[in-house]
Write a protein that holds these residues in place. Structure first.
Motif, PDB file in Angstrom:
ATOM      1  N   LEU A   1       0.812  -1.212   0.000  1.00 19.33           N
ATOM      2  CA  LEU A   1       0.000   0.000   0.000  1.00 19.33           C
ATOM      3  C   LEU A   1       0.846   1.263   0.000  1.00 19.33           C
ATOM      4  CD1 LEU A   1      -2.994  -0.847   2.379  1.00 19.33           C
ATOM      5  CD2 LEU A   1      -2.987  -0.677  -0.117  1.00 19.33           C
ATOM      6  N   LEU A   2       2.072   1.140   0.456  1.00 19.51           N
ATOM      7  CA  LEU A   2       2.988   2.287   0.451  1.00 19.51           C
ATOM      8  C   LEU A   2       4.336   1.837  -0.076  1.00 19.51           C
ATOM      9  CD1 LEU A   2       2.285   4.199   3.793  1.00 19.51           C
ATOM     10  CD2 LEU A   2       1.817   4.981   1.474  1.00 19.51           C
ATOM     11  N   ASP A   3       4.774   2.504  -1.123  1.00 18.43           N
ATOM     12  CA  ASP A   3       6.083   2.209  -1.695  1.00 18.43           C
ATOM     13  C   ASP A   3       6.648   3.525  -2.215  1.00 18.43           C
ATOM     14  OD1 ASP A   3       7.978  -0.045  -2.864  1.00 18.43           O
ATOM     15  OD2 ASP A   3       7.709   1.475  -4.420  1.00 18.43           O
ATOM     16  N   PHE A   4       7.834   3.881  -1.755  1.00 17.97           N
ATOM     17  CA  PHE A   4       8.396   5.188  -2.084  1.00 17.97           C
ATOM     18  C   PHE A   4       9.465   5.123  -3.187  1.00 17.97           C
ATOM     19  CE2 PHE A   4       6.930   5.456   2.343  1.00 17.97           C
ATOM     20  CZ  PHE A   4       6.030   6.510   2.215  1.00 17.97           C
ATOM     21  N   SER A   5       9.564   3.980  -3.856  1.00 21.04           N
ATOM     22  CA  SER A   5      10.566   3.870  -4.917  1.00 21.04           C
ATOM     23  C   SER A   5      10.205   4.721  -6.128  1.00 21.04           C
ATOM     24  CB  SER A   5      10.743   2.407  -5.329  1.00 21.04           C
ATOM     25  OG  SER A   5       9.513   1.867  -5.804  1.00 21.04           O
ATOM     26  N   ARG A   6       8.904   4.830  -6.419  1.00 19.27           N
ATOM     27  CA  ARG A   6       8.420   5.722  -7.472  1.00 19.27           C
ATOM     28  C   ARG A   6       6.976   6.071  -7.188  1.00 19.27           C
ATOM     29  NH1 ARG A   6       7.505   2.066 -12.938  1.00 19.27           N
ATOM     30  NH2 ARG A   6       6.411   0.322 -11.968  1.00 19.27           N
TER      31      ARG A   6
END
Length: 262
Positions: free
Chosen positions: A129-134
């Motif tokens: 639900l949360l991914d900061f890679s892109r």
């Protein structure tokens, strides 16, 4: 705003050939956006599984498997088609900024959609639900709208001050686009700045916009549709439908890619 000559030319084209309202451009941009997402989520991630290959191993696998070669070729074609959406979205953002009755509400709707859409995007792309890679393209849209909000605010300043401030705002937008790593954000910021700042200079606007989208070989074809834009909204579909469509199509594609094609 448009010059009298530019408006006259656009109106003649619209009367003589094809009338393209904003609604059609939104349909086209939304379809291309969904096609790009389906290509990444279903084809690249679920079928080809690009994350399991390096460039060398992928080339070797394609040599040994003609079916894989076909999938990779199809994905490349869709990637090229997806570039058509960038000029359309940039143009529509500027049109919305110039004609919306309530800019802050317009920005707020986009921001809420970006927050919800980010969760759907991360789930569809990574399963989390949360991914900061892109980040999702919708974050780039909000970034462009924030930039346009401040560009509108400096319109009444002296010419030199206005130009300097708009250049600085465009550079700020570009900085945040690079920092946040939102998909398509960099060309979106560049093209939105060009469409807004040079809206009264047709030739300069066209040349700069074409330069901004050089990384997408087919993107210049979008300017054909923009040439026949008739300046009308003709909203037969509720505006809210476009905001609902964004997270909804990502969720559906995420479920299909992760639980059906997996």
């Amino acid at each position: 705003m448009e010059t009298i000559r530019e408006k006259s030319l656009r109106e003649r084209l619209a009367r003589r050939w094809l009338k393209v309202p904003a609604q059609w451009l939104k349909y086209a941009a939304s379809l291309l956006m969904a096609l790009s997402a389906a290509n990444t989520i279903l084809v690249k991630n679920a079928v080809i599984r690009l994350d399991t290959y390096t460039q060398e191993t992928l080339m070797a696998a394609m040599d040994a498997d003609r079916r894989l070669l076909g999938w990779v070729g199809a994905a490349s074609v869709v990637d090229a088609l997806a570039g058509l959406a960038v000029p359309l979205f940039a143009f529509l953002l500027v049109e919305g900024a110039l004609h919306t009755a309530n800019y802050r509400r317009y920005l707020a709707r986009a921001a809420v959609t970006a927050v919800i859409g980010e969760l759907a995007y991360d789930f569809a792309m990574t399963g989390r639900l949360l991914d900061f890679s892109r980040q999702s393209p919708m974050l780039g849209v909000v970034l462009c709208l924030v930039m346009l909000y401040f560009m509108r605010g400096v319109e009444k300043r002296e010419t030199v001050d206005k130009v300097i401030l708009q250049i600085l705002l465009a550079l700020c937008g570009l900085f945040w686009a690079l920092l946040l790593r939102a998909e398509y954000a960099v060309p979106m910021v560049l093209m939105t700045s060009v469409f807004y700042c040079f809206r009264s200079h047709r030739a300069v606007k066209l040349i700069l916009a074409l330069i901004c989208c050089l990384q997408y070989p087919l993107a210049p074809m979008s300017f054909i549709a923009l040439a026949f834009y008739n300046g009308k909204r003709e909203m037969k579909c509720p505006a809210a439908a476009f905001y609902v469509f964004y997270p909804a199509h990502l969720l559906i594609l995420g479920v299909v890619g992760r639980y059906i094609l997996a």
